[in-house]
Design a protein around this motif. Structure first.
Motif, PDB file in Angstrom:
ATOM      1  N   ILE A  32       0.837  -1.201   0.000  1.00 25.45           N
ATOM      2  CA  ILE A  32       0.000   0.000   0.000  1.00 25.45           C
ATOM      3  C   ILE A  32       0.873   1.252   0.000  1.00 25.45           C
ATOM      4  O   ILE A  32       0.627   2.212  -0.743  1.00 25.45           O
ATOM      5  CB  ILE A  32      -0.928   0.011   1.232  1.00 25.45           C
ATOM      6  N   PHE A  33       1.926   1.226   0.835  1.00 22.12           N
ATOM      7  CA  PHE A  33       2.783   2.407   0.964  1.00 22.12           C
ATOM      8  C   PHE A  33       3.497   2.719  -0.349  1.00 22.12           C
ATOM      9  O   PHE A  33       3.572   3.880  -0.773  1.00 22.12           O
ATOM     10  CB  PHE A  33       3.800   2.200   2.078  1.00 22.12           C
ATOM     11  N   CYS A  34       4.042   1.693  -1.020  1.00 22.95           N
ATOM     12  CA  CYS A  34       4.737   1.907  -2.292  1.00 22.95           C
ATOM     13  C   CYS A  34       3.800   2.493  -3.335  1.00 22.95           C
ATOM     14  O   CYS A  34       4.183   3.378  -4.104  1.00 22.95           O
ATOM     15  CB  CYS A  34       5.347   0.603  -2.801  1.00 22.95           C
ATOM     16  N   ASP A  35       2.570   2.018  -3.360  1.00 21.68           N
ATOM     17  CA  ASP A  35       1.595   2.575  -4.296  1.00 21.68           C
ATOM     18  C   ASP A  35       1.343   4.051  -4.001  1.00 21.68           C
ATOM     19  O   ASP A  35       1.213   4.865  -4.921  1.00 21.68           O
ATOM     20  CB  ASP A  35       0.280   1.797  -4.218  1.00 21.68           C
ATOM     21  N   ARG A  36       1.295   4.395  -2.714  1.00 24.89           N
ATOM     22  CA  ARG A  36       1.074   5.797  -2.338  1.00 24.89           C
ATOM     23  C   ARG A  36       2.251   6.658  -2.765  1.00 24.89           C
ATOM     24  O   ARG A  36       2.073   7.774  -3.248  1.00 24.89           O
ATOM     25  CB  ARG A  36       0.876   5.921  -0.828  1.00 24.89           C
ATOM     26  N   VAL A  37       3.473   6.151  -2.607  1.00 26.96           N
ATOM     27  CA  VAL A  37       4.658   6.908  -3.006  1.00 26.96           C
ATOM     28  C   VAL A  37       4.622   7.203  -4.497  1.00 26.96           C
ATOM     29  O   VAL A  37       4.924   8.306  -4.953  1.00 26.96           O
ATOM     30  CB  VAL A  37       5.945   6.137  -2.642  1.00 26.96           C
ATOM     31  N   PHE A  72      13.492   7.076   4.458  1.00 26.94           N
ATOM     32  CA  PHE A  72      12.126   7.486   4.747  1.00 26.94           C
ATOM     33  C   PHE A  72      11.195   6.269   4.786  1.00 26.94           C
ATOM     34  O   PHE A  72      10.351   6.135   5.682  1.00 26.94           O
ATOM     35  CB  PHE A  72      11.676   8.476   3.667  1.00 26.94           C
ATOM     36  N   THR A  73      11.373   5.364   3.834  1.00 26.86           N
ATOM     37  CA  THR A  73      10.555   4.158   3.767  1.00 26.86           C
ATOM     38  C   THR A  73      10.738   3.304   5.011  1.00 26.86           C
ATOM     39  O   THR A  73       9.766   2.779   5.574  1.00 26.86           O
ATOM     40  CB  THR A  73      10.908   3.333   2.518  1.00 26.86           C
ATOM     41  N   GLN A  74      11.985   3.180   5.480  1.00 26.59           N
ATOM     42  CA  GLN A  74      12.229   2.371   6.679  1.00 26.59           C
ATOM     43  C   GLN A  74      11.646   3.033   7.921  1.00 26.59           C
ATOM     44  O   GLN A  74      11.160   2.349   8.837  1.00 26.59           O
ATOM     45  CB  GLN A  74      13.729   2.118   6.832  1.00 26.59           C
ATOM     46  N   TYR A  75      11.681   4.357   7.980  1.00 29.66           N
ATOM     47  CA  TYR A  75      11.029   5.063   9.089  1.00 29.66           C
ATOM     48  C   TYR A  75       9.538   4.741   9.117  1.00 29.66           C
ATOM     49  O   TYR A  75       8.977   4.396  10.172  1.00 29.66           O
ATOM     50  CB  TYR A  75      11.204   6.577   8.918  1.00 29.66           C
ATOM     51  N   ILE A  76       8.890   4.880   7.958  1.00 32.01           N
ATOM     52  CA  ILE A  76       7.457   4.640   7.865  1.00 32.01           C
ATOM     53  C   ILE A  76       7.133   3.196   8.234  1.00 32.01           C
ATOM     54  O   ILE A  76       6.191   2.906   8.995  1.00 32.01           O
ATOM     55  CB  ILE A  76       6.949   4.960   6.453  1.00 32.01           C
ATOM     56  N   TYR A  77       7.926   2.292   7.691  1.00 33.38           N
ATOM     57  CA  TYR A  77       7.761   0.855   7.925  1.00 33.38           C
ATOM     58  C   TYR A  77       7.804   0.545   9.428  1.00 33.38           C
ATOM     59  O   TYR A  77       6.902  -0.095   9.985  1.00 33.38           O
ATOM     60  CB  TYR A  77       8.914   0.150   7.224  1.00 33.38           C
ATOM     61  N   ALA A  78       8.857   1.004  10.083  1.00 29.61           N
ATOM     62  CA  ALA A  78       9.061   0.693  11.495  1.00 29.61           C
ATOM     63  C   ALA A  78       8.014   1.356  12.382  1.00 29.61           C
ATOM     64  O   ALA A  78       7.489   0.745  13.323  1.00 29.61           O
ATOM     65  CB  ALA A  78      10.460   1.123  11.925  1.00 29.61           C
ATOM     66  N   GLY A  79       7.696   2.600  12.097  1.00 30.57           N
ATOM     67  CA  GLY A  79       6.706   3.307  12.901  1.00 30.57           C
ATOM     68  C   GLY A  79       5.322   2.689  12.783  1.00 30.57           C
ATOM     69  O   GLY A  79       4.591   2.578  13.766  1.00 30.57           O
ATOM     70  N   LEU A 123      11.930   7.184  17.078  1.00 36.78           N
ATOM     71  CA  LEU A 123      10.953   7.436  16.026  1.00 36.78           C
ATOM     72  C   LEU A 123       9.647   7.900  16.671  1.00 36.78           C
ATOM     73  O   LEU A 123       9.000   7.146  17.382  1.00 36.78           O
ATOM     74  CB  LEU A 123      10.732   6.166  15.198  1.00 36.78           C
ATOM     75  N   HIS A 124       9.277   9.127  16.374  1.00 35.58           N
ATOM     76  CA  HIS A 124       8.116   9.762  16.997  1.00 35.58           C
ATOM     77  C   HIS A 124       6.871   9.461  16.152  1.00 35.58           C
ATOM     78  O   HIS A 124       6.398  10.298  15.387  1.00 35.58           O
ATOM     79  CB  HIS A 124       8.362  11.261  17.111  1.00 35.58           C
ATOM     80  N   TYR A 125       6.315   8.254  16.332  1.00 35.15           N
ATOM     81  CA  TYR A 125       5.211   7.822  15.483  1.00 35.15           C
ATOM     82  C   TYR A 125       3.857   8.356  15.926  1.00 35.15           C
ATOM     83  O   TYR A 125       2.844   8.114  15.265  1.00 35.15           O
ATOM     84  CB  TYR A 125       5.167   6.292  15.383  1.00 35.15           C
ATOM     85  N   LEU A 126       3.813   9.094  17.038  1.00 41.66           N
ATOM     86  CA  LEU A 126       2.576   9.745  17.459  1.00 41.66           C
ATOM     87  C   LEU A 126       2.527  11.212  17.035  1.00 41.66           C
ATOM     88  O   LEU A 126       1.561  11.916  17.354  1.00 41.66           O
ATOM     89  CB  LEU A 126       2.401   9.653  18.981  1.00 41.66           C
ATOM     90  N   GLY A 127       3.548  11.645  16.331  1.00 42.53           N
ATOM     91  CA  GLY A 127       3.572  13.026  15.868  1.00 42.53           C
ATOM     92  C   GLY A 127       2.615  13.242  14.705  1.00 42.53           C
ATOM     93  O   GLY A 127       2.340  12.342  13.913  1.00 42.53           O
ATOM     94  N   PHE A 150       4.046  12.341  11.178  1.00 42.25           N
ATOM     95  CA  PHE A 150       4.103  10.914  10.890  1.00 42.25           C
ATOM     96  C   PHE A 150       2.715  10.358  10.605  1.00 42.25           C
ATOM     97  O   PHE A 150       2.521   9.563   9.675  1.00 42.25           O
ATOM     98  CB  PHE A 150       4.745  10.154  12.051  1.00 42.25           C
ATOM     99  N   LEU A 151       1.729  10.757  11.399  1.00 41.44           N
ATOM    100  CA  LEU A 151       0.366  10.272  11.195  1.00 41.44           C
ATOM    101  C   LEU A 151      -0.159  10.675   9.822  1.00 41.44           C
ATOM    102  O   LEU A 151      -0.845   9.899   9.138  1.00 41.44           O
ATOM    103  CB  LEU A 151      -0.554  10.808  12.287  1.00 41.44           C
ATOM    104  N   HIS A 152       0.179  11.884   9.400  1.00 43.70           N
ATOM    105  CA  HIS A 152      -0.270  12.371   8.090  1.00 43.70           C
ATOM    106  C   HIS A 152       0.331  11.540   6.961  1.00 43.70           C
ATOM    107  O   HIS A 152      -0.340  11.246   5.967  1.00 43.70           O
ATOM    108  CB  HIS A 152       0.117  13.843   7.923  1.00 43.70           C
ATOM    109  N   GLU A 153       1.579  11.161   7.112  1.00 38.10           N
ATOM    110  CA  GLU A 153       2.255  10.396   6.064  1.00 38.10           C
ATOM    111  C   GLU A 153       1.813   8.935   6.041  1.00 38.10           C
ATOM    112  O   GLU A 153       1.870   8.280   4.995  1.00 38.10           O
ATOM    113  CB  GLU A 153       3.778  10.441   6.273  1.00 38.10           C
TER     114      GLU A 153
END
Length: 299
Positions: free
Chosen positions: A62-67, A123-130, A236-240, A243-246
């Motif tokens: 899903i994320f790759c499609d969004r990118v 960036f992808t790894q940040y999103i993945y982990a969060g 990684l601040h995944y409650l920010g 991050f939530l927007h992305e």
């Protein structure tokens, strides 16, 4: 690999550990002949690992499609789009370790185009982990992990060795402490240096100007995703809000995910209080404090 040349380069590495598996694997050493209760035992242990892997794969699709739907793809020259899409789809490789995973991608560093790809992979790894951190809590599958950079060797396909891997493991096992993702100092410094260098760069044509915009976007986002705790540890601040927007497709999805995660945290505090386990109790109290400091609006 005696007698063979080894290609060494820098890698960004994410180490993900599914917590609680040692306890989940406690049970019979030998399968009972009548199979009584054994299927439930497998589902509580191996089943959790399989679900973690499947959830990660589904999210990345899903994320790759969004990118690819963002302006990033539009900024790439028509003749480069096929290569760009291929790189996005295969940016991050996965190496599975028993009850966890390692995600990694090489850092090419040379040239503006490669710099953009490098920052997109981080960036992808940040999103993945969060995503895995928050989603795992909502599914009662807490994870702990880290992201860092360093030198490494992909000796065989999807098998990474080297300092980057060792650093990520050390951060996860010795620094993270409770369910969260810590960020290595080397990675943070790399992001700051990349952002500063890109800010000073003066493009000579419109194509490079677009690449600069994209690269700056990914560098700045990763820096915005990075918090710093009272012990000067980056995480990684995944409650920010950024991050939530992305990450989340809708408020409904994010609200449901984080409310479920918070309920699970409270249940773990209650459980470990009753069991008089101060080590685990403190971990979830620290996690609750993080959620309390950054409440999701729907709570």
């Amino acid at each position: 690999m005696t007698g063979q040349e080894v290609f060494v380069t820098h890698f960004c590495v994410t180490w993900i550990d599914l917590l609680g598996m040692r306890a989940a694997l406690q049970g019979p050493h030998i399968m009972p002949k009548d199979g009584s209760g054994f299927r439930e035992h497998i589902d509580r242990s191996i089943g959790k690992i399989k679900r973690l892997h499947k959830d990660a794969e589904d999210f990345m699709d899903i994320f790759c499609d969004r990118v690819l739907e963002t302006n990033a793809a539009k900024f790439v020259k028509d003749e480069d789009k096929v290569e760009f899409i291929k790189k996005v789809k295969g940016l991050v490789k996965t190496q599975r370790w028993s009850d966890g995973m390692v995600h990694f991608s090489p850092l090419n560093q040379a040239g503006l185009y490669n710099c953009t790809i490098d920052l997109l992979s981080i960036f992808t790894q940040y999103i993945y982990a969060g995503f895995l951190c928050s989603y795992g809590l909502s599914k009662e599958q807490p994870i702990r992990g880290s992201i860092d950079i360093g030198w490494g060797v992909e000796m065989y396909p999807n098998e990474l060795y080297g300092r980057a891997l060792a650093s990520a493991y050390d951060l996860e096992s010795k620094v993270a402490d409770y369910p969260r993702i810590v960020i290595g100092d080397h990675l943070y410094k790399f992001l700051v240096a990349s952002y500063n260098s890109l800010s000073r760069f003066q493009p000579s044509n419109s194509h490079d100007q677009y690449l600069k915009i994209i690269a700056l976007h990914y560098a700045s986002r990763c820096l915005e995703f990075t918090g710093r705790d009272d012990s000067d540890t980056y995480f990684l601040h995944y409650l920010g809000d950024t991050f939530l927007h992305e990450t989340y497709l809708s408020n409904e999805v994010s609200n449901k995910t984080f409310s479920s995660a918070y309920i699970y945290i409270l249940s773990q505090i209650q459980l470990h209080t009753a069991n008089k386990d101060p080590k685990l109790l403190q971990r979830y109290q620290m996690l609750k404090l993080y959620f309390d400091n950054y409440p999701i609006r729907a709570f």
